[in-house]
Design an enzyme around this catalytic site. Structure first.
Site, mmCIF file in Angstrom:
data_model
loop_
_atom_site.group_PDB
_atom_site.id
_atom_site.type_symbol
_atom_site.label_atom_id
_atom_site.label_comp_id
_atom_site.label_asym_id
_atom_site.label_seq_id
_atom_site.Cartn_x
_atom_site.Cartn_y
_atom_site.Cartn_z
ATOM 1 N N HIS A 115 -27.476 -7.300 -3.359
ATOM 2 C CA HIS A 115 -27.496 -8.612 -4.032
ATOM 3 C C HIS A 115 -26.081 -8.991 -4.478
ATOM 4 C CE1 HIS A 115 -31.804 -9.277 -4.175
ATOM 5 N NE2 HIS A 115 -32.048 -8.167 -4.848
ATOM 6 N N GLU A 119 -32.984 -11.352 -1.090
ATOM 7 C CA GLU A 119 -33.655 -10.068 -0.868
ATOM 8 C C GLU A 119 -33.300 -9.474 0.496
ATOM 9 O OE1 GLU A 119 -35.145 -8.948 -3.479
ATOM 10 O OE2 GLU A 119 -36.201 -7.170 -2.728
ATOM 11 N N HIS A 142 -29.450 -1.247 -3.497
ATOM 12 C CA HIS A 142 -30.232 -2.483 -3.452
ATOM 13 C C HIS A 142 -29.533 -3.585 -4.258
ATOM 14 C CE1 HIS A 142 -34.135 -4.707 -3.167
ATOM 15 N NE2 HIS A 142 -33.686 -5.238 -4.296
ATOM 16 N N GLU A 143 -29.192 -3.269 -5.501
ATOM 17 C CA GLU A 143 -28.567 -4.287 -6.364
ATOM 18 C C GLU A 143 -27.176 -4.660 -5.864
ATOM 19 O OE1 GLU A 143 -30.508 -5.792 -8.228
ATOM 20 O OE2 GLU A 143 -32.130 -4.314 -8.241
#
Lengths: 498, 498
Positions: A271, A297, A267-268
């Site tokens: 980003h 997101e 997830h990170e």
């Protein structure tokens, strides 16, 4: 130096102070000695004050006006368009930063800092009435903010604008309603399909060093450049950028379940790939800055969910992971996959699966609009929350700690922030669908754990544009249509085979 | 706000920017991704520029003048004395910062930045002629610096003043000559006493995690507060302060020899204890700032050598260390102790033992004075170095890489810096002697590895005073006499039993 160059220089100067502050904040969450906290707050406060003074200075306003009256021309059409977009975004930032009276800005900072403490205590005791006066005060202040910034339809739009430029509640509402309408009847089936395996079967012995090695390997396979970034440990996973070649992720480790750190890193890193895909020559100007929370997101969720929770992903990675963690060998791939895609109604948003997550957001989106308009009184929040929650999830709310007190956002004055999570979810599915359609051979790539072409497409369609277009323009350009619920729903149905 | 309060506020404001820069530098040496270097230089440059502009502003000069004309009085005598000392030191810093033309400051920065590269290459190739033009240019510039700052006896003094306020070459020369006269005849005996054991016997298998645990244990025993500091890994050991409760050490690890990281940590923790002993309420003003390099080095050397290389220290710690590293069990304590106190002529300063180290400094002190005065031409440096080295050490210099090209200091424009190392050595022995004399029971404490009373004495005599006194006043106050060679010589003789 002409006005445009002055703006560029000032904008980059401010970025240097903000990026130094990012390092100070990152360090605070990762390596800072405990006793250093008080001075760290002073350092961050002073740097923020300096950046704010520079951002809101009179000459800054004069330069923007001068560029609006007469943009320095340039033979290159593309460069001229970039300049115009930079000026438009500088104006936007300048107006938002200067339209509020200093008194209000300071009062908000003071109030939210105290409210955060009060909220933490109230949540601990599940005592809404201890937090209610703070929420009331915050709502007063954000309403005043909205008046200061201005809006055409409702005050909530002025708040939303701070997180998702151009988004309007009236436009989001039908999209979210459509999503809810389609999602709700599907959930019992998804729960049934994924509920057959006992989650305890995922538990095992996963040494942190092994998790770290795996996480790095996956992040690198995604294309995250570890020579221009890092992965560290922190209580809350986050991604922060402190320069054009310096983007740092954090995750947390559970020695009984490696998937929490891995999906956190994916997830990170999603980003982080956005950050690394911004053009470094534009760092410190709007063209080198991320566009919105919803777009940010979309990148993290696309990598975590569309890629990381797919069958293709695990067909490739599961054998490697089983080598690293022999405890897994007793768990067949298909059962593992069902476990990491388990759908189940839960009270806590941050623990929710990717399907039910959106109902949590829909609940908050509805409620925070009513709080801002005054239609819902603060005192009535728990009851409104609980009854709407039960409608959406078919389970009762046991207490406010697991109800309307669970999130920190409102205590921090972040109202209008929640919808960006679901915008991210919808955009992720829509972008992924478009990528598969537009990039020949992408599906085969994904089966072989090759992500270069996917990343290249995202860079080209999303990352490199910075703040050139509005979020809705960007999605329209990349996918051919505005953000809608259909691709996310199709994704869910295809995934679970229904 | 009166002028004094304005100075205080400005001084603290500058300290915030400098401390943010300290974190950026620390991060650069420890965790920064490799590709982030270029932007990091920009961040550091901009923060340094901001701090410089604030430090040299006209209003800063006006406030200092106003305080000199009329110091805001205060009922408390102690507070009045502190204020007077702060104003004196602000004046000193302001004059040194403003007396040089901007052109010279910029030329020095540019030249030393390029000279550093040229030096590194020249050292690699042991090719002095490639570095000679850079050294010539640097000497020109530092002479110009010295003229700008002013001096009464020789230009070298103006440079020395930057590292050791109040020190003068003419005062140091007889102390260093006395030291050399006493040390030289002793060295053959020390070499003989310590040369009996083969250093290879110290080699073993010392896993880094075990070394880290030991280093932390020792640093904590010394009194270093790990809740207000850290120990990390870096290519060069250093200690840096980035706030009143944030002091970070680094060390490097050799898996075949645990003593290099341990003594590195004891040395840096000695610096760190000084930093932690400064009064945090004065942080950002001269009264909360370290006094001089010679005083800083006295703290690191006292802990590394007088404490860490003593028999008492190892009588306590060796059994614990042997538990941690079983390879050591074959090496008796006395032999181990001789190995970590081995005296041997070597070409490289940073590898020297605590006795011969001083001859390296005496050599550099003599030569850099002659380079600054012009008595020695740059072209003649290698020959002058080599012949004096052989006189002092009785071994020839094989090449310039192991001769006059070994240190980075001159390439960085740090001329007048070297003598502070030996000042530190002499002050360490003198302070330790005074502490033992003044603190009842201290020797018994040291035998039991209790360091609280030693640290309390150092805090009281050295740390808490910040820049209130000059280095020579401080040593006089703490020990009853000015810095001299006798205590260091007595320490060596007692240590080796001669």
């Amino acid at each position: 130096m002409n006005a445009y160059e002055s703006l560029q220089q000032r904008s980059r100067e401010i970025a240097v102070y903000n990026s130094a502050a990012s390092l100070l904040s990152w360090d605070q969450e990762t390596y800072m000695p405990v006793k250093a906290g008080a001075y760290r707050a002073e350092q961050l406060g002073q740097l923020a004050g300096l950046a704010h003074r520079l951002s809101t200075s009179v000459e800054m306003g004069d330069w923007i006006k001068a560029c609006e009256d007469h943009l320095p021309t340039c033979a290159d059409e593309e460069e001229t368009a970039l300049r115009a977009a930079n000026v438009r975004e500088w104006r936007r930032d300048y107006d938002r930063a200067t339209k509020l009276p200093t008194r209000l800005v300071e009062e908000l900072a003071r109030t939210t800092s105290l409210a955060r403490e009060a909220w933490a205590q109230a949540r601990k005791e599940s005592n809404f009435s201890a937090f209610a006066p703070w929420l009331g005060k915050i709502l007063e202040l954000v309403r005043e903010q909205a008046e200061g910034w201005g809006y055409s339809t409702c005050a909530y739009d002025a708040l939303l604008e701070g997180y998702e430029p151009g988004a309007r509640a009236a436009d989001l509402a039908p999209v979210f309603a459509d999503l809810q309408k389609q999602l709700t009847p599907l959930l019992p089936r998804l729960q049934k399909i994924t509920g057959a395996i006992d989650p305890v079967r995922l538990e095992g012995n996963y040494p942190i060093s092994g998790q770290q090695a795996l996480n790095r390997q996956v992040a690198e396979a995604m294309g995250f450049d570890l020579d221009a970034g890092r992965i560290d440990t922190a209580v809350h996973p986050f991604c922060t950028e402190m320069g054009p070649k310096d983007c740092r992720l954090t995750t947390r480790y559970n020695e009984r379940d490696f998937t929490s750190s891995l999906f956190g890193v994916m997830h990170e890193a999603g980003h982080g790939l956005y950050s690394q895909g911004l053009l470094s020559e534009h760092f410190g100007t709007p063209m080198g800055t991320y566009l919105s929370l919803g777009i940010h997101e979309s990148q993290s969720r696309l990598w975590e969910n569309q890629v990381g929770r797919s069958r293709e992903f695990w067909r490739h990675w599961y054998p490697l992971v089983c080598e690293q963690f022999p405890d897994l060998k007793a768990l067949p791939l298909e059962e593992f996959w069902l476990l990491v895609n388990r759908v189940k109604s839960t009270h806590i948003r941050v623990e929710a699966d990717e399907a039910t997550y959106n109902l949590h957001i829909i609940l908050r989106f509805e409620i925070e609009q009513k709080l801002v308009s005054g239609e819902l009184a603060v005192a009535d929040l728990p009851q409104a929350w609980n009854s709407r929650f039960e409608e959406l999830f078919q389970i009762p709310v046991p207490d406010d700690a697991r109800g309307c007190l669970q999130d920190t956002h409102w205590a921090l004055g972040l109202i209008g922030y929640f919808p960006t999570y679901t915008l991210g979810t919808l955009n992720a599915a829509q972008l992924f669908h478009a990528a598969v359609k537009q990039v020949p051979g992408l599906e085969a790539d994904l089966q072989e754990a090759k992500y270069t072409r996917l990343l290249t497409w995202l860079k080209d369609k999303i990352h490199r544009h910075g703040r050139r277009y509005s979020p809705s323009e960007l999605i329209q350009r990349a996918t051919g249509e505005p953000t809608c619920a259909i691709y996310f729903m199709d994704y869910l149905k295809a995934k679970y085979g229904i």
